[in-house]
Scaffold this motif. Structure first.
Motif, short mmCIF file in Angstrom:
data_model
loop_
_atom_site.label_atom_id
_atom_site.label_comp_id
_atom_site.label_asym_id
_atom_site.label_seq_id
_atom_site.Cartn_x
_atom_site.Cartn_y
_atom_site.Cartn_z
N PHE A 179 0.92 -1.20 -0.08
CA PHE A 179 -0.18 -0.05 0.06
C PHE A 179 0.86 1.28 -0.07
O PHE A 179 1.92 1.14 0.70
N PRO A 180 0.38 2.27 -0.60
CA PRO A 180 1.25 3.54 -0.75
C PRO A 180 1.73 4.04 0.67
O PRO A 180 0.84 4.07 1.68
N CYS A 181 2.62 4.73 0.71
CA CYS A 181 3.07 5.67 1.69
C CYS A 181 3.28 4.77 3.05
O CYS A 181 2.76 5.30 4.19
N ASN A 182 3.58 3.64 2.90
CA ASN A 182 3.71 2.69 4.36
C ASN A 182 2.39 2.73 5.03
O ASN A 182 2.72 2.62 6.34
N MET A 183 1.37 2.60 4.53
CA MET A 183 0.13 2.57 5.26
C MET A 183 -0.14 1.28 6.02
O MET A 183 -0.46 0.86 7.03
N GLY A 184 0.49 0.23 5.27
CA GLY A 184 0.38 -1.08 5.74
C GLY A 184 1.04 -1.42 7.12
O GLY A 184 0.38 -2.02 8.11
N LEU A 185 1.96 -0.56 7.55
CA LEU A 185 2.47 -0.54 8.95
C LEU A 185 1.33 0.02 10.04
O LEU A 185 1.31 -0.89 10.85
N LEU A 186 0.62 0.87 9.47
CA LEU A 186 -0.33 1.67 10.66
C LEU A 186 -1.46 0.57 10.71
O LEU A 186 -2.14 0.42 11.58
N LEU A 187 -1.81 0.03 9.42
CA LEU A 187 -2.97 -0.47 9.56
C LEU A 187 -2.91 -2.05 9.97
O LEU A 187 -3.50 -2.41 10.85
N GLY A 188 -1.73 -2.48 10.03
CA GLY A 188 -1.41 -3.51 10.90
C GLY A 188 -1.37 -3.37 12.42
O GLY A 188 -1.90 -4.07 13.05
N ALA A 189 -0.58 -2.30 12.53
CA ALA A 189 -0.64 -2.03 14.16
C ALA A 189 -2.04 -1.75 14.75
O ALA A 189 -2.28 -2.30 15.91
N ILE A 190 -2.76 -0.99 13.94
CA ILE A 190 -4.30 -0.98 14.63
C ILE A 190 -5.09 -1.96 14.64
O ILE A 190 -5.62 -2.21 15.69
N THR A 191 -4.90 -2.96 13.65
CA THR A 191 -5.67 -4.15 13.57
C THR A 191 -5.07 -5.08 14.83
O THR A 191 -5.92 -5.45 15.72
N GLY A 192 -3.92 -4.88 15.14
CA GLY A 192 -3.46 -5.77 16.31
C GLY A 192 -3.86 -5.33 17.48
O GLY A 192 -4.30 -6.01 18.55
N ILE A 193 -4.05 -3.88 17.76
CA ILE A 193 -4.34 -3.36 18.99
C ILE A 193 -5.87 -3.48 19.18
O ILE A 193 -6.25 -3.98 20.32
N PHE A 194 -6.64 -3.50 18.39
CA PHE A 194 -8.10 -3.51 18.38
C PHE A 194 -8.39 -4.94 18.62
O PHE A 194 -9.13 -5.41 19.32
N LEU A 195 -7.69 -5.93 17.99
CA LEU A 195 -7.94 -7.41 18.20
C LEU A 195 -7.72 -7.88 19.59
O LEU A 195 -8.37 -8.36 20.32
N GLY A 196 -6.58 -7.54 20.01
CA GLY A 196 -6.05 -7.82 21.38
C GLY A 196 -7.06 -7.28 22.40
O GLY A 196 -7.44 -8.02 23.18
N TYR A 197 -7.40 -5.95 22.16
CA TYR A 197 -8.36 -5.32 23.20
C TYR A 197 -9.48 -5.96 23.16
O TYR A 197 -10.36 -6.29 23.99
N SER A 198 -10.18 -6.47 22.03
CA SER A 198 -11.30 -7.06 21.72
C SER A 198 -11.52 -8.45 22.44
O SER A 198 -12.32 -8.90 23.21
N LEU A 199 -10.38 -9.35 22.29
CA LEU A 199 -10.41 -10.56 22.69
C LEU A 199 -10.38 -10.40 24.34
O LEU A 199 -10.93 -11.36 24.90
N GLU A 200 -9.58 -9.46 24.59
CA GLU A 200 -9.31 -9.59 26.20
C GLU A 200 -10.84 -9.09 27.08
O GLU A 200 -11.21 -9.65 27.83
N ARG A 201 -11.39 -8.22 26.21
CA ARG A 201 -12.88 -7.67 26.76
C ARG A 201 -13.78 -9.21 26.73
O ARG A 201 -14.66 -9.01 27.63
N ARG A 202 -13.73 -9.80 25.59
CA ARG A 202 -14.66 -10.92 25.67
C ARG A 202 -14.16 -11.89 26.85
O ARG A 202 -15.39 -12.37 27.34
N ARG A 203 -13.10 -11.91 27.10
CA ARG A 203 -12.70 -13.03 28.11
C ARG A 203 -13.23 -12.46 29.57
O ARG A 203 -13.79 -13.19 30.32
N ASP A 204 -13.13 -11.06 29.49
CA ASP A 204 -13.56 -10.31 30.98
C ASP A 204 -15.15 -10.26 30.91
O ASP A 204 -15.78 -9.68 31.63
N GLY A 205 -16.03 -10.54 29.66
CA GLY A 205 -17.28 -10.97 29.75
C GLY A 205 -17.95 -9.76 29.75
O GLY A 205 -19.07 -9.46 30.32
N GLN A 206 -17.51 -8.78 28.80
CA GLN A 206 -18.12 -7.37 28.80
C GLN A 206 -18.83 -7.27 27.51
O GLN A 206 -18.25 -7.81 26.37
#
Lengths: 108, 229
Positions: B202-229
Motif C-alpha cells: 500500500f502507498p506511503c507505508n500505510m500497511g504498517l499503521l493498518l497492521g498496528a491498529i488491527t493488532g491493537i483492536f484485536l487484542g483489546y477485543s479478545l481481552e474484553r470478551r474474556r472479561d465478559g463485557q
C-alpha cells in the motif's frame, strides 16, 4: 542532492511533524489515566507495532512491493525469534540473527 | 521517587543493550545519505532534526528516487505515526511535569527509549519515571547521532555485503518477543503482522499503521470478551 533547499524543507517539516506526534499525548497528560478502556488499548501497542515493523522486513525486499527477498533473512529472523523467546536477551537476539544471516550468505 | 541522577543512570543502563541497534542504525543512516548524494551535514541534520531512523532511511531512498514532495512527507509521517501510540502510552507516566519539559522529553522518543521505559515501569521499579526515560533516550540519541557521523564520513569503508540494515528488523524482533506476555498479545502480534504483510505494498507505508491498529483492536477485543463485557 542538488536541490538542497528542498531537502532541508523536507527534513524540517518531517522534524516538526515528528516532534508534534511525539509530544501529542505527552502534552495532554491526565486525559488518559482515568479511562480504563484507553489503558487497556494502550497495552497492546508495543506488540502490535513491533510485529508490524519486523515481520514484513523478513519477507519482502523493500517497501511498496511484494517481491520476496530470499530465504536468508527469513531463516535468520526465525532463529532470532527463537533465541529471543528462550533468552529474552536483546544482544543474543540481534547477534544470533546477524550471525545466521552471514553464515547463510557466505555458505551458499 | 525523586532521585534524578540514579534514575537517569538506571534508564541509560537499562537501554544500553539497545546500543547494538542504535549504533549500526546510525551508521547505516549516515552512509545511506551520503550514498544517495546528500552531504555529511545533511546526514547529521536528518539525525538531529528528525531523529527517527526508520523514516530517515525511507526518506533517503525516496529522495534518491526523486519522489514527489508530498509522497515523501506523507510517507515519513505515516512511518512515525506509531510514536503517537508511544506518546499515549507514556503520557500516563509523565503527569507531573511542566509543559516545556514534556516537549523536551518528547524529542527523545524512539522505539528503544519507549520499550526500555515501559518495561521498567511495568516491572514497578522505584525510579523517577520521566528521568529514567530521559536516561534511555539520551543514550540512544548519543549513540545514534555520533554513529550517523561515522557512517556519513566513513560509510564507504563498510562492505554492503554485511547487510547491516538487517539490524533494524532484528531490533524490533528483540523488542517484540519479550513483550508478548499472554495469549492476547500473541494474537495481537500475529494479526498485526498478518495485516502488515497483506498491506505491504500500500502507498506511503500505510500497511504498517493498518497492521498496528488491527493488532491493537484485536487484542483489546479478545481481552474484553474474556472479561465478559
Amino acid at each position: 542532492m542538488d536541490n538542497s533547499l528542498r531537502f532541508w524543507l523536507i527534513v524540517g517539516v518531517l522534524g516538526v511533524c515528528t516532534l508534534g506526534i511525539r509530544a501529542s499525548f505527552i502534552l495532554m497528560t491526565g486525559k488518559l489515566s482515568g479511562n480504563e478502556a484507553c489503558l487497556n488499548l494502550l497495552r497492546f501497542i508495543p506488540v502490535s507495532v513491533f510485529a508490524a515493523l519486523s515481520v514484513p522486513a523478513l519477507i519482502f525486499a523493500r517497501s511498496g512491493s511484494y517481491d520476496f527477498q530470499g530465504n536468508e533473512r527469513l531463516l535468520a529472523g526465525f532463529v532470532a525469534i527463537l533465541v529471543a523467546w528462550y533468552s529474552k536477551s536483546i544482544l543474543a537476539t540481534i547477534g544470533s540473527g546477524m550471525l545466521v544471516l552471514w553464515l547463510l550468505k557466505w555458505m551458499i | 521517587m525523586n532521585r534524578p541522577i540514579k534514575s537517569l543512570i538506571a534508564g541509560a543502563v537499562a537501554s544500553s543493550p539497545l546500543l547494538t541497534s542504535a549504533i549500526p542504525f546510525g551508521v547505516i543512516c549516515g552512509a545511506s545519505c551520503v550514498e544517495a548524494g546528500i552531504s555529511e551535514w545533511g546526514a547529521l541534520g536528518m539525525s538531529g532534526i528528525m531523529f527517527a531512523g526508520v523514516s530517515q532511511l525511507v526518506t533517503t531512498q525516496l529522495l534518491a528516487q526523486d519522489a514527489s514532495l508530498w509522497v515523501i512527507i506523507i510517507t515519513g509521517v505515516m512511518i512515525n505515526m506509531r510514536m503517537f501510540m508511544y506518546s499515549a502510552s507514556l503520557s500516563v507516566h509523565f503527569e507531573d511535569e511542566p509543559v516545556l519539559k514534556r516537549i523536551g522529553l518528547a524529542y527523545f522518543l524512539t522505539d528503544q527509549a519507549y520499550a526500555t521505559s515501559i518495561k521498567g515501569y511495568e516491572e514497578g521499579i522505584e525510579i523517577n519515571k520521566p528521568i529514567y526515560y530521559l536516561g534511555a533516550g539520551m543514550l540512544m540519541w548519543t549513540g545514534f547521532f555520533f554513529s550517523t557521523a561515522v557512517g556519513a564520513y566513513f560509510g564507504n569503508i563498510i562492505p554492503s555485503g554485511w547487510e547491516l540494515d538487517f539490524i533494524v528488523p532484528l531490533t524490533f524482533i528483540a523488542l517484540l518477543v519479550p513483550a508478548i506476555k499472554n495469549w492476547f498479545m500473541l494474537y495481537s502480534a500475529l494479526a498485526a503482522a498478518g495485516v502488515a504483510l497483506l498491506a505491504h505494498a500500500f502507498p506511503c507505508n500505510m500497511g504498517l499503521l493498518l497492521g498496528a491498529i488491527t493488532g491493537i483492536f484485536l487484542g483489546y477485543s479478545l481481552e474484553r470478551r474474556r472479561d465478559g463485557q
